[in-house]
Every structure is written in structure tokens, then in C-alpha cells.
Design an enzyme around this catalytic site. Structure first.
Site, mmCIF file in Angstrom:
data_model
loop_
_atom_site.group_PDB
_atom_site.id
_atom_site.type_symbol
_atom_site.label_atom_id
_atom_site.label_comp_id
_atom_site.label_asym_id
_atom_site.label_seq_id
_atom_site.Cartn_x
_atom_site.Cartn_y
_atom_site.Cartn_z
ATOM 1 N N LEU B 87 -1.841 0.731 -4.860
ATOM 2 C CA LEU B 87 -0.590 0.051 -5.391
ATOM 3 C C LEU B 87 0.478 0.087 -4.185
ATOM 4 O O LEU B 87 1.229 -0.927 -4.233
ATOM 5 C CB LEU B 87 -0.075 0.886 -6.563
ATOM 6 C CG LEU B 87 -0.780 0.935 -8.007
ATOM 7 C CD1 LEU B 87 -0.347 1.800 -8.882
ATOM 8 C CD2 LEU B 87 -0.578 -0.486 -8.309
ATOM 9 N N GLY B 88 0.225 1.044 -3.414
ATOM 10 C CA GLY B 88 1.435 0.961 -2.267
ATOM 11 C C GLY B 88 1.189 2.395 -1.645
ATOM 12 O O GLY B 88 0.526 3.264 -1.865
ATOM 13 N N ARG B 89 2.060 2.418 -0.536
ATOM 14 C CA ARG B 89 2.182 3.602 0.233
ATOM 15 C C ARG B 89 3.590 4.104 0.654
ATOM 16 O O ARG B 89 4.368 3.317 0.742
ATOM 17 C CB ARG B 89 1.242 3.704 1.205
ATOM 18 C CG ARG B 89 1.290 2.695 2.269
ATOM 19 C CD ARG B 89 0.304 2.550 3.423
ATOM 20 N NE ARG B 89 -0.961 2.287 2.844
ATOM 21 C CZ ARG B 89 -2.285 2.478 3.099
ATOM 22 N NH1 ARG B 89 -2.384 3.658 4.242
ATOM 23 N NH2 ARG B 89 -3.384 2.036 2.767
ATOM 24 N N GLY B 90 3.777 5.268 0.840
ATOM 25 C CA GLY B 90 5.221 5.642 1.393
ATOM 26 C C GLY B 90 5.100 6.930 1.977
ATOM 27 O O GLY B 90 3.863 7.479 2.302
ATOM 28 N N GLY B 91 6.196 7.581 2.142
ATOM 29 C CA GLY B 91 6.016 8.724 2.803
ATOM 30 C C GLY B 91 5.433 9.915 2.306
ATOM 31 O O GLY B 91 4.908 10.704 3.143
ATOM 32 N N VAL B 95 -0.471 5.508 -3.287
ATOM 33 C CA VAL B 95 -0.509 5.506 -4.437
ATOM 34 C C VAL B 95 -1.507 4.584 -5.142
ATOM 35 O O VAL B 95 -1.623 3.386 -4.592
ATOM 36 C CB VAL B 95 0.889 5.087 -5.118
ATOM 37 C CG1 VAL B 95 0.882 5.002 -6.764
ATOM 38 C CG2 VAL B 95 1.915 5.977 -4.785
ATOM 39 N N LYS B 110 -1.430 9.520 -7.299
ATOM 40 C CA LYS B 110 -0.870 9.827 -5.970
ATOM 41 C C LYS B 110 -1.312 10.643 -5.248
ATOM 42 O O LYS B 110 -1.371 11.942 -5.469
ATOM 43 C CB LYS B 110 0.716 10.050 -6.153
ATOM 44 C CG LYS B 110 1.513 10.176 -5.090
ATOM 45 C CD LYS B 110 2.991 10.262 -5.224
ATOM 46 C CE LYS B 110 3.684 8.893 -5.463
ATOM 47 N NZ LYS B 110 5.339 9.051 -5.268
ATOM 48 N N ASP B 204 16.029 12.061 -4.943
ATOM 49 C CA ASP B 204 15.916 10.910 -4.175
ATOM 50 C C ASP B 204 15.865 9.736 -4.919
ATOM 51 O O ASP B 204 15.080 8.866 -5.054
ATOM 52 C CB ASP B 204 14.497 11.058 -3.686
ATOM 53 C CG ASP B 204 14.610 9.812 -2.359
ATOM 54 O OD1 ASP B 204 15.585 9.625 -1.837
ATOM 55 O OD2 ASP B 204 13.496 9.424 -2.047
#
Lengths: 180, 495
Positions: B87-91, B95, B110, B204
Site C-alpha cells: 500500500l505504501g511505505r514511510g519512515g 504497509v 505494517k 504525529d
């Protein structure tokens, strides 16, 4: 100008230099594997092997340690950029708020996404001045310090520092929201 | 540019590095006659001075994460979950959309980045935070289903929220209606309030962390987890340290409260601040502390006040602008203590907004009464002309004075309602008695005029009497009702 053009004559066979390649890459590998947690699947030897195969595949012989260091640094660049591309970094880079870049609040995630774009900018820089591209590869991709990089390129540390600033400013402009 | 020019640019740039930046322009003008070379050097020097920490930290130091970060392929199994797609990726890590074989439902998994889970104490903290977040069951919060530890990896399994983020809506450009802003602010404050009531803070909150589901509901993601990054906190040396620590800033600190930027402990009031920024930005599409650069924005968050929301978006209810204004105070003590208090303030404002349309009826009432004054004056004039006598003359004069007085006072109230709405209630109280006296006087005078006409023009006299009675009843019955509707119950009684 104190550029050292990489010689191409009398290149020794890549396999003769294998032990030195190995040591040099181990040095690189040790620099980052030291931070690794136990049980990590990525072994230093795997990376070294990968780099070595790349060098052999590229058919790029080297005639001395300096020359090899440049090739190793370039290999690091290729590996990292390819991985970033495989992860779809371009897409994320396109979607990023580049204001963050222009203010140098560059986090790891941002830099990762930036890699393919940085790689392309480096190619353009290389056409203008190959030496500047080498400096970026050595310092940014291979993690060489000022002294080491200066030694590898055969220039004074002061000159290297200034040229590093120039290359960095040029790349920064290339990657900023409104180039030129 | 020729190679000669390139070499000249390089030499000038490098020579300039030994000089004070303030003198660059003058020095360049003296050194380079070639305008092309000069502009290029100037541009490079400009970028040099803005480059900050760009490329300063060799990427090789992050190689393990970058190389290990291969991600999971579709079909891969994580315990009883099967990965469907990324679905995506972040810090925090990647995910994935996954299906849960045991319960046959779709979930989001996640996978936390190795850098977050390597240290045992951080692992423990992640477990604790995930447990706290799992206790939140508000419909406006993405539910945490499970924490899975498989080998060295840590996975957080949550509800899968399909939709788009609030960031997409803000970036979309179309500004939401006042009602949408009020509803969005209320929904988010309500979700956040339920978390605060359970002792969980988000830390956050930003538009990227708020999803609008396909059926229009809002969900806050990543509760309590976002700032667990060991590299991210606590930031002890302020923004300067923020800018140089590698890997610290994923995205921008645009939603951090001043105390967070200063490295002080942040509590629910930092969430209140972030929600204030978020509502502001959602309402008018502009960050309250927007500045041309990120560092300038941090400086503004720390030092200067935001331009009031009511200035930037006058179409919004004043009440919500006031709530946002209070949420954006520099000192945590001056903000709402938690999202629950903020929600109460928003609801109070919403009640005021619901009453707002009745000001239209109050205004109509005032205008009609002013028209009645004119009609009454006209009646009195006609009567004075038809029945020339001292009585009719004095009645005309009395009605004229009453009409002038009443007209001025009501005009003043309408003007106050237009330009200084908050003062209206006070002005109403000040003039209510005078209004009543004027209206009753006028009603009596009109009635008196009608009595004069009874012998000769009975029908006309009867209509005029009715008119007089209507004026009295409007003053005694209708006006208290329209005023109470517009200004509140206590304004209806004229005391």
C-alpha cells in the site's frame, strides 16, 4: 588542474586482483555491517560478491588501487540506485514535497526516494566534468572522507573540498524544485 | 556553455568560497566580464549557501536499511496473513494490504523497519504503544487488531482503511464549505478526544495520517506510534539539531507544536496544536505558518502568531476560527488541555452556528418596523391635513419624533449586526427599553389619530386603529421572540 585520468593500458586480469578487491570491499562492508543487528540475512560476503560480479560483468579492468576504488564506488552507486528504482522510488520522489529538499531537511526516506533522480543528475554532471562525479561517488556513495578521497583522486584535500562544494551545489540545483 | 567558460565558472566558484558571502556580488562583478559565467557562478553560490546538509551524510552509512529493505512480494505469508499488495511505505516501514486467513477479512499489515525493532528497549516500547493503541475503539480511529512478532520482525496489523488522505483533499485545491470544515473538525476532535481520554496521544497528527473513507467517514491512522523512531526523539538541541541528524525528519515538522520543536516533553496539548494546524490548512488550503522555506516555517511556529483564520477565511463561522486560534497558542497552558475540551468548544460554536439563520428574521423584523414608522408618519400627516386642529398637529409631531428616534436606534442595531456582530447583544440591551417606549408611544399616537377620524371616515379609522394595535403587539410580542431566536433566550426579556 590535478586530475588523474584513469589509465587503460596494461590492465591486469580482474581475477589477479580479487584479494585486494575483497579487502577493499570488506572495509566498506565493515563500515555499515557494524551497525547491523544479529540474524540479518545480508552477509558482508554477499555484498562483496555482488560488487565483484558487477565489476567482472562490466569488463572494467583497473590498473591500480586508485582506479579500482573509483570503480568500487561507482558499483556502490549502481547497487543502491537499482535497489531504489526497484522499490519504485521515482514515483515517491515525484510525489514528494521538494520544499523539504531545498531546505536540506533531508531525511533518510527522502534521500532514498531521491536516489534515481540523483543518479540521473550525476550522469549529466559527469558529461560536464567527470571528476566532480567521481568525487560525489567516493564521498557520498562509498563514504570516503576528505583525505581518503583526495588521496584516491590524487589531489590536495583543500582542492577536493572546494570541488565537492561545487559538485554538491550543482546537484542541489538540479534536484531543486525550479532548476535554473 | 563552452568548456572554457565551465572552467572559469569552476575557478570563480572555488575562489569565492574563501570570501565572505556578503561580498560575492561585488567581487564577481569585478572578476567576470562574461555575464553568462557570472550568472552561473552566482546561481551555484546561491545553491551552495542553501544546500545545508544535502549529501553531507554518506549514504553508505544507511546501506543495511536500504539493501535489506526489499519488501514483501504478493502472496508472501506473514503468520496467518497473506500479502496482497504493497500500500505504501514511510519512515516506519512498509504497509501492505493482506488477507487474514483465520477471520477471512482484509487487513493492513505494517512491517516495521528493522532500524526501529533492532534495539530490545525500543521493541518493548513499540509493544507497549501498540497495546495502548489497540485499546482505542473509536470509529474515527483506525483500529489496531494485532501485534505479530515473527522471528526478528515486528508487524502491526490494523483495520484496512480504503479512501484518500486529507492531504489529497487539501492538495486537490477545492476549498471545503463552512459546514464541511465544522464537521471535519468535530469528527477529528471527537476521535482524538476518545484517545486522550484513554491516555493515548498521537504525536504525529498531520493530513497524511487522516484518511477519508470511500463512504465519507474520517479515520486517524498511526496512533501513538509515529514518533517512536529511536532517531527521532527526544530532540534536545532544537531545530538546528533536527536539520542535521540523519534520518530524523521524514517529511516535515510542519505539524509539531513549539514545545516539540524545542525538544520538551509533548502531551495531549501538542495534539491539540497539530489539530489546529490541520483544521486551518484544511479550511483555507494554506498552512497557518506558511513561509517560503521550511526553516522559516519552523521559526514562525516558534516565534510569530498565525494570521487569524477569520481573516483568511471570512466565510467560516467565527466560533471555529476562535477554537483554531486558541489551539495554535505558543504556550501549551493557553491551549485546550486536550481534544475533549476542544470538542466541547467546537460543539458550543456549532450550536451558535445553528442559531445563526434566525438573525435573518430579526433583521427582517427591524426593517419592517422601520417601514411601519414611515407609514405611521404618512398616516399622521394625512390626518393633520384633513382635520386641522392642535391635537392632530401634536399627534403628527409626536409620531414624527418617535419615528426618527426608533429609526435611528434600529438603524444602529442593524449596523452593529453587520459590522460588529459580537457587540449586538450588548447594544440590544442598551436600547431595548427606548425601543419599547418609542413603539408604544407611536401605537398610542396612531390610535389617537384614528379616534379623531371615527365620526367622518369610520372604515379608515378602524383600519388605522388596527394598525396602531399591530404596532403595540409587534413591540410587546413579536420583537421579544425574534430577538430571543437571534441573540439567545436571555436577550428576549428586556431587562
Amino acid at each position: 588542474m590535478d586530475r588523474v585520468p584513469p589509465g587503460r593500458s596494461a590492465a591486469p586480469d580482474a581475477h589477479e586482483l580479487a584479494p585486494r578487491v575483497y579487502d577493499e570491499l570488506r572495509r566498506l562492508a565493515a563500515a555499515y555491517m557494524g551497525r547491523e543487528r544479529p540474524g540479518q540475512t545480508l552477509q558482508p560476503t554477499a555484498l562483496v560478491h555482488e560488487v565483484f560480479l558487477r565489476l567482472a560483468d562490466a569488463g572494467a579492468p583497473w590498473n591500480d588501487e586508485r582506479h579500482f576504488v573509483g570503480i568500487a564506488a561507482r558499483s556502490m552507486r549502481q547497487i543502491l540506485v537499482e535497489r531504489a528504482r526497484a522499490r519504485g522510488a521515482q514515483k515517491r520522489w515525484a510525489a514528494l514535497d521538494r520544499v523539504s529538499l531545498s531546505e536540506s531537511l533531508v531525511g533518510a526516506a527522502l534521500e532514498d526516494a531521491m536516489l534515481p533522480a540523483l543518479d540521473e543528475a550525476l550522469d549529466r554532471l559527469e558529461r560536464l566534468d567527470p571528476e566532480q562525479a567521481r568525487i560525489i561517488e567516493l564521498r557520498y556513495f562509498a563514504g570516503y572522507g576528505v583525505e581518503e578521497a583526495a588521496e584516491a583522486l590524487g589531489m590536495s584535500p583543500a582542492t577536493l573540498k572546494r570541488r565537492w562544494s561545487l559538485a554538491r551545489a550543482w546537484l542541489f540545483r538540479e534536484l531543486s524544485p525550479s532548476p535554473r | 556553455m563552452t568548456p572554457e567558460q565551465q572552467a572559469r565558472v569552476r575557478d570563480l566558484f572555488e575562489a569565492a568560497l574563501d570570501r565572505e558571502p556578503a561580498g560575492w556580488d561585488a567581487w564577481l562583478a569585478a572578476q567576470a566580464s562574461d555575464a553568462e559565467v557570472r550568472d552561473e557562478v552566482r546561481s551555484l553560490l546561491d545553491h551552495h549557501s542553501r544546500a545545508g546538509a544535502f549529501l553531507a551524510d554518506p549514504i553508505v552509512s544507511r546501506m543495511p536499511d536500504l539493501l535489506a529493505d526489499r519488501g514483501l512480494e504478493p502472496g508472501a505469508a506473514i503468520g496467518s496473513y497473506t500479502i496482497v499488495r504493497e500500500l505504501g511505505r514511510g519512515g516506519m516501514g512498509h504497509v501492505y494490504l493482506a488477507s487474514d486467513a483465520r477471520l477471512g477479512r482484509t487487513v493492513a499489515v505494517k512491517a516495521l523497519a528493522p532500524r526501529l525493532t533492532r534495539d530490545p528497549s525500543h521493541r518493548e516500547r513499540l509493544r507497549r504503544e501498540a497495546r495502548a493503541a489497540a485499546g482505542l475503539t473509536h470509529p474515527g480511529i483506525c483500529t489496531v487488531y494485532a501485534l505479530e512478532e515473527i522471528g526478528d520482525e515486528l508487524y502491526i496489523v490494523t483495520e484496512f482503511v480504503d479512501g484518500h488522505t486529507l492531504r489529497d483533499e487539501i492538495a486537490g485545491g477545492a476549498r471545503p464549505s463552512a459546514n464541511d470544515v465544522v464537521r471535519t473538525a468535530r469528527d477529528l476532535a471527537s476521535a482524538l478526544a476518545s484517545a486522550h481520554a484513554s491516555g493515548v496521544t498521537h504525536r504525529d497528527l498531520k493530513p497524511e495520517n487522516v484518511m477519508r473513507t470511500t463512504d465519507g467517514r474520517l479515520k486517524i491512522l498511526d496512533f501513538g506510534l509515529a514518533r517512536i523512531d529511536p532517531l527521532a526523539g527526544p530532540v534536545s538541541a532544537g531545530p538546528a539539531a533536527l536539520a542535521t541528524l540523519p534520518g530524523v525528519l521524514i517529511g516535515t515538522p510542519a505539524y509539531m507544536a513549539p514545545e516539540q520543536l524545542n525538544g520538551q516533553p509533548a502531551d495531549a496539548r501538542a495534539d491539540v496544536f497539530a489539530l489546529g494546524v490541520l483544521i486551518y490548512e484544511y479550511a483555507c488550503g494554506v498552512h497557518p505558518f506558511s513561509a517560503s522555506t521550511e526553516l522559516a516555517r519552523i521559526a514562525r511556529v516558534l516565534e510569530s502568531d498565525a494570521r487569524p483564520l477569520e481573516d483568511r477565511c471570512p466565510h467560516l463561522p467565527l466560533a471555529i476560527a476562535e477554537v483554531v486560534g486558541r489551539s495554535l497558542r505558543k504556550s501549551p497552558a493557553e491551549r485546550y488541555a486536550n481534544a475533549g475540551e476542544m470538542l466541547a468548544a467546537l460543539d458550543h460554536g456549532a450550536a451558535a452556528v445553528a442559531r445563526r439563520p434566525s438573525l435573518t428574521w430579526w433583521r427582517t423584523h427591524q426593517l419592517v418596523i422601520m417601514a411601519v414608522y414611515v407609514m405611521a408618519s404618512d398616516v399622521a400627516w394625512n390626518l393633520k391635513e384633513s382635520f386641522v386642529s392642535a391635537v392632530s398637529l401634536w399627534l403628527f409631531i409626536a409620531i414624527g419624533i418617535a419615528a426618527a428616534l426608533g429609526g435611528i436606534v434600529r438603524g444602529h442595531l442593524l449596523f452593529t449586526a453587520r459590522v460588529n456582530r459580537p457587540r449586538l447583544l450588548q447594544e440590544w440591551r442598551r436600547t431595548a427599553r427606548l425601543n419599547l417606549v418609542v413603539d408604544l408611544l407611536m401605537a398610542a399616537a396612531v390610535f389617537g389619530d384614528a379616534l379623531l377620524a371615527v365620526p367622518t371616515r369610520a372604515l379608515w379609522a378602524m383600519l388605522t386603529m388596527a394598525f396602531g394595535v399591530a404596532i403595540a403587539l409587534a413591540a410587546l410580542l413579536m420583537e421579544p421572540a425574534t430577538t430571543a431566536a437571534a441573540l439567545g433566550e436571555d436577550a428576549g426579556s428586556r431587562s
